[in-house]
Design an enzyme around this catalytic site. Sequence first.
Site, PDB file in Angstrom:
ATOM      1  CD  GLN A   1      34.572  43.063  -0.206  1.00  0.00           C
ATOM      2  OE1 GLN A   1      34.563  43.454  -1.715  1.00  0.00           O
ATOM      3  NE2 GLN A   1      34.375  41.830  -0.035  1.00  0.00           N
TER       4      GLN A   1
ATOM      5  CE1 TYR B   1      41.080  42.440  -6.016  1.00  0.00           C
ATOM      6  CE2 TYR B   1      40.287  40.848  -4.411  1.00  0.00           C
ATOM      7  CZ  TYR B   1      40.355  41.362  -5.527  1.00  0.00           C
ATOM      8  OH  TYR B   1      39.513  40.679  -6.590  1.00  0.00           O
TER       9      TYR B   1
ATOM     10  N   GLY C   1      27.816  32.954  -4.179  1.00  0.00           N
ATOM     11  CA  GLY C   1      27.734  34.182  -5.255  1.00  0.00           C
ATOM     12  C   GLY C   1      27.360  33.691  -6.359  1.00  0.00           C
ATOM     13  NE  ARG C   2      31.078  30.835  -9.084  1.00  0.00           N
ATOM     14  CZ  ARG C   2      32.034  29.862  -9.324  1.00  0.00           C
ATOM     15  NH1 ARG C   2      32.535  29.663 -10.402  1.00  0.00           N
ATOM     16  NH2 ARG C   2      32.298  28.986  -8.106  1.00  0.00           N
TER      17      ARG C   2
ATOM     18  CB  CYS D   1      30.563  27.984 -17.340  1.00  0.00           C
ATOM     19  SG  CYS D   1      29.365  29.450 -17.213  1.00  0.00           S
TER      20      CYS D   1
ATOM     21  CB  CYS E   1      23.941  34.278 -14.615  1.00  0.00           C
ATOM     22  SG  CYS E   1      23.979  32.535 -14.143  1.00  0.00           S
TER      23      CYS E   1
ATOM     24  CE  LYS F   1      32.393  20.974 -17.861  1.00  0.00           C
ATOM     25  NZ  LYS F   1      32.627  21.037 -19.628  1.00  0.00           N
TER      26      LYS F   1
ATOM     27  CB  ALA G   1      12.441  18.947 -37.837  1.00  0.00           C
TER      28      ALA G   1
END
Length: 641
Positions: free
Chosen positions: A102, A174, A319-320, A346, A359, A427, A454
């Site tokens: 790109q 852009y 992408g993510r 997120c 990430c 969510k 514990a």
Amino acid sequence: MKLFERTRIGTMELKNRIAMAPMGTAGLADVDLGYSRRLIEFYAARARGGTGMIITGAAIVNTRLEGGIPHFLPRLTGSEYMARLSELCDAMHHYGSKLVLQLSAGFGRVNYLQWNLIPPISASAVPCFHDPSVTTRELKTEEIGELVMSFAMAAVMAKMAGVDAIEIQGYGGYLIDQFQTALWNKRTDQYGGDLNGRLRFSMEIIGAVRSLVGRDFPIIYKFTPDHYIPGGRTLEEGLEIARRLEQAGVDALHVDGGCYEVWNRVIPSAYEPPACQIPLAEAVKQAVKLPIIAHGKLGDPDVARQVIEEGKADFVALGRPLLADPDWARKVKDGRINDIRPCINCNEACLGKRLSLSCTVNPQTGMEREYALTAIEKKKSVLVIGGGPGGLEAARVAASRGCDVTLWEKSDRLGGKLRLAAVPDFKRDIRPLIHYLSSEVEKAGVKVVLRKQATPELVRQLRPDVVIIATGSKFALPDVPGVEQAHVLSTVDLFEGTKTVGQRVVVIGGGLCGCEAAAWLAGQGKQVAVVEMAGQLIPEGRNVNTMLAIKALLAQSHVEVMTSTKLVAITEKGASVERDGSTQELAADSIVIATGFTPDCSLRDTLEETVPDVVAIGDCAKPRSILDAVWEGFHAARVMQ
């Protein structure tokens, strides 16, 4: 499966219809902004994972006219960058993937202004996005010509280096898109006015590139058919632009939506639905005969498959999801859907507080070689206490390195606070992460013991070599009168459903958790107000996409927002607050407290006296985010010797 059919864009043959979407790769390039070994490894991991077409993040073609962020992105402004670009091409081709570079003419009005000594440029003198008090400088005609030639020369160098195609960055507000858009282009010369004038810069770039690279080299154009803002481009004009780009001879269109003003719709947050940009891609596909590349929350394999099989687009660009799992394509092809590490949308590590691309759920992203896991030299027994995201990740990594791992969880389920965070339907993206982490520890051979509280005595009896404490944090009630009353709930009470919530609700705390609680309650038809002591919702440091998205969600849900407002007391009839120097009574049937959590390191402090190696991770050390918990769990297990 049609998703894995061989197909073409122009003369470029592709092994499947899966592309990696272009993303900014801040922090990964060499010091001179060439393609570093680290950046090559980053892209190679996605090619190795079966992705058919890798579209890089923007490479800058001209650094003379613009300062700021273009001087921190990879560039192709001279022959000194070609050898490393050629190495990147080879790395893609070794795995049968094609590389699309790109190219960007610049940022213009959306450029960052801090420490930028060069006056911002644009098609016209218009306010800058990040500071409207600053006005851009209108580019001169000869400067436009310089950018056109820089673009064409960069394309030639890309072809010589072995790049398979280029993509023109003509989208999202852009610089090129600023020329295309009447909202930002006020010119009265040949580069402004009607659509013909506003597209002249784009058409000259396409023409100059084509004249130098020839017909056998594909040109992809990424553009925005709808900006989603008043005065921006509408779909009707967007479809006309698509038709003109087809006539200009581009080989494919990559369809995007939105602009910086609604960045959460360009790069969707967790609050947007899956496939949220597909209607735009489908509309463009019906208007032209070119191959269409679509993206926008397509990480669910069933969703991606449906987009292709229903003919809404010819390629899905991820992408993510490829940051979260570079092997996405291979796992889908092999039918290992449940093995995919899911993106939770997120935007924290890819867009937020990290100085280099990474990430939340995959700490190895951008550090593929540096963070590679190796077998531990001497096998150790590891006890992980706590089955939240940090504990699960630590257990998974320790077991994968060859350790004997036991995990104790005091409740009857794994997931920790992820289970509460995933309760609202908006969510839903978190839910697959719970399943993934839980199943991964099982596959890794971790011995999971539920309903196990514990204590120092029990830990000493087990005699582990290493203890990783991931017990989370405790809810913190504010120190105000009336906070112990029956109609007061914590967000834990709310999402666990342990208390009844009335019709009128006041949420105390305007952080992310409080805002999500308010939106969720409003979605159930309740009358909700959010009280926040600071002057704005969501603390500084959260990424802009999340902030824009949650504020839009609150507005859609008709939640009343009261910032610069301090809780004074909780009464039987509601809450007493102080605002602008005066006290106000808010009527409420229920008060939800969302003011945060406190760490609890008491177990760590006790065990350090007798256990050789003790480490506390996640919220028990300091309440923070999913990113911090996962990363600390990963590294606690990665660095064990």
